[in-house]
Design an enzyme around this catalytic site. Structure first.
Site, PDB file in Angstrom:
ATOM      1  N   LYS A 278      -9.255  77.798 -18.244  1.00 11.11           N
ATOM      2  CA  LYS A 278      -9.746  79.181 -18.314  1.00 11.11           C
ATOM      3  C   LYS A 278     -10.901  79.265 -19.300  1.00 11.11           C
ATOM      4  O   LYS A 278     -11.074  78.428 -20.188  1.00 11.11           O
ATOM      5  CB  LYS A 278      -8.633  80.152 -18.717  1.00 11.11           C
ATOM      6  CG  LYS A 278      -8.064  79.966 -20.138  1.00 11.11           C
ATOM      7  CD  LYS A 278      -8.858  80.631 -21.246  1.00 11.11           C
ATOM      8  CE  LYS A 278      -8.288  80.316 -22.628  1.00 11.11           C
ATOM      9  NZ  LYS A 278      -9.205  80.684 -23.743  1.00 11.11           N
TER      10      LYS A 278
ATOM     11  N   ASP B  21      -0.958  81.840 -24.109  1.00 10.46           N
ATOM     12  CA  ASP B  21      -1.825  81.741 -22.936  1.00 10.46           C
ATOM     13  C   ASP B  21      -1.078  81.317 -21.669  1.00 10.46           C
ATOM     14  O   ASP B  21      -1.638  81.378 -20.570  1.00 10.46           O
ATOM     15  CB  ASP B  21      -2.959  80.731 -23.182  1.00 10.46           C
ATOM     16  CG  ASP B  21      -4.023  81.273 -24.114  1.00 10.46           C
ATOM     17  OD1 ASP B  21      -4.026  82.494 -24.364  1.00 10.46           O
ATOM     18  OD2 ASP B  21      -4.857  80.473 -24.595  1.00 10.46           O
TER      19      ASP B  21
END
Length: 286
Positions: free
Chosen positions: A11, A139
């Site tokens: 990401k 995350d």
């Protein structure tokens, strides 16, 4: 012997703001997380004759193979809830730079949770997997759902945003491993001058407007990481000078990404950066 193979996607942060610090030491965040098609490959296979054990191996010598690996913690958390399962061997084909602000460890952990859910026929929903993932890392829940999302709280409150896929992204990592805890510890919230306008950023994402988005992108953690590692700002400026419509540090660093409006400009910038930066990767948003 049963096994599953999964893609574990990295990401980037299209914006990152730190709103404050909680009494428990965690920081209150507001950030836009975006999955990209750079990926690790995770293979999980059952090991016959052994109960409740995990063996980790990897093609990278930098990946820890013991219980300090976030993958181990993911297996441990899901095994606590669903005991009596066979031992597993997890193989990590590591392509995402380590400690680089790209969620390389978190996405591997997310893939392990999804893989064990399938291998053990647990039939857990994404929401249930995200609850387990949050115990492993902030995350991990995003890495389970992927795509584009607004992340709030410590990163666990996720709101999906309209897809921002197929945008040209160049990653450049100067080979510096950054400690996320160190960056947050040294962040002075009182001295932050520029904060991202999250509402504007979401609007530009939904309009697929990379030009307006690039002007709004902001990461408050740059104030710490760039001060200690000026090469990060040099990479940002080099990307802008060589065709990127915008450039930003991802997460706590040290990876920098640039958004491009053509593959030709992307490739040209890659050739220039490769002369001084070891790890330069062409990718796309997904």
């Amino acid at each position: 012997m049963r096994k599953v193979k999964l893609n574990a996607y990295a990401k980037i942060n299209l914006s990152l703001d730190v709103l404050g610090k909680r009494e428990n030491g965690y920081h209150e965040l507001s950030m836009i997380m975006q999955q990209i098609d750079l990926k690790d490959i995770i293979t999980i296979e059952e090991v016959n004759g052994i109960q409740n054990s995990i063996e980790i191996n990897s093609n990278s010598s930098k990946v820890p193979l013991d219980n300090s690996n976030i993958v181990y913690r993911a297996w441990e958390e899901i095994s606590k809830k669903y005991s009596g399962n066979k031992g597993v061997r997890v193989s990590i084909e590591k392509n995402i730079p380590i400690s680089a602000g790209l969620a390389g460890g978190s996405t591997d952990a997310a893939a392990v949770l999804k893989g064990l859910n399938k291998l053990w026929s647990l039939n857990l929903t994404d929401a249930e997997l995200m609850d387990i993932g949050l115990k492993v890392g902030a995350d991990v829940p995003f890495c389970i759902i992927g795509g584009t999302a607004l992340a709030e709280g410590i990163g666990e409150k996720l709101t999906k945003i309209k897809s921002f896929s197929n945008k040209y992204i160049l990653l450049a990592n100067p080979g510096i491993e950054v400690s996320t805890s160190h960056v947050y510890k040294n962040l002075n919230l009182k001295t932050i001058e520029k904060r991202p306008d999250i509402n504007n950023i979401i609007r530009y994402i939904e309009q697929s407007d990379i030009y307006s988005l690039s002007k709004e992108m902001s990461n408050v953690l740059e104030s710490v990481t760039i001060k200690e590692n000026p090469i990060i700002d040099e990479i940002k400026q080099s990307m802008i000078s060589n065709g990127a419509v915008g450039s930003l540090m991802s997460g706590s660093g040290a990876t920098v990404f640039g958004i491009f409006d053509s593959e030709e400009k992307l490739e040209n910038c890659k050739k220039i950066l490769e002369k001084k930066i070891d790890t330069v990767i062409c990718t796309k948003t997904i």
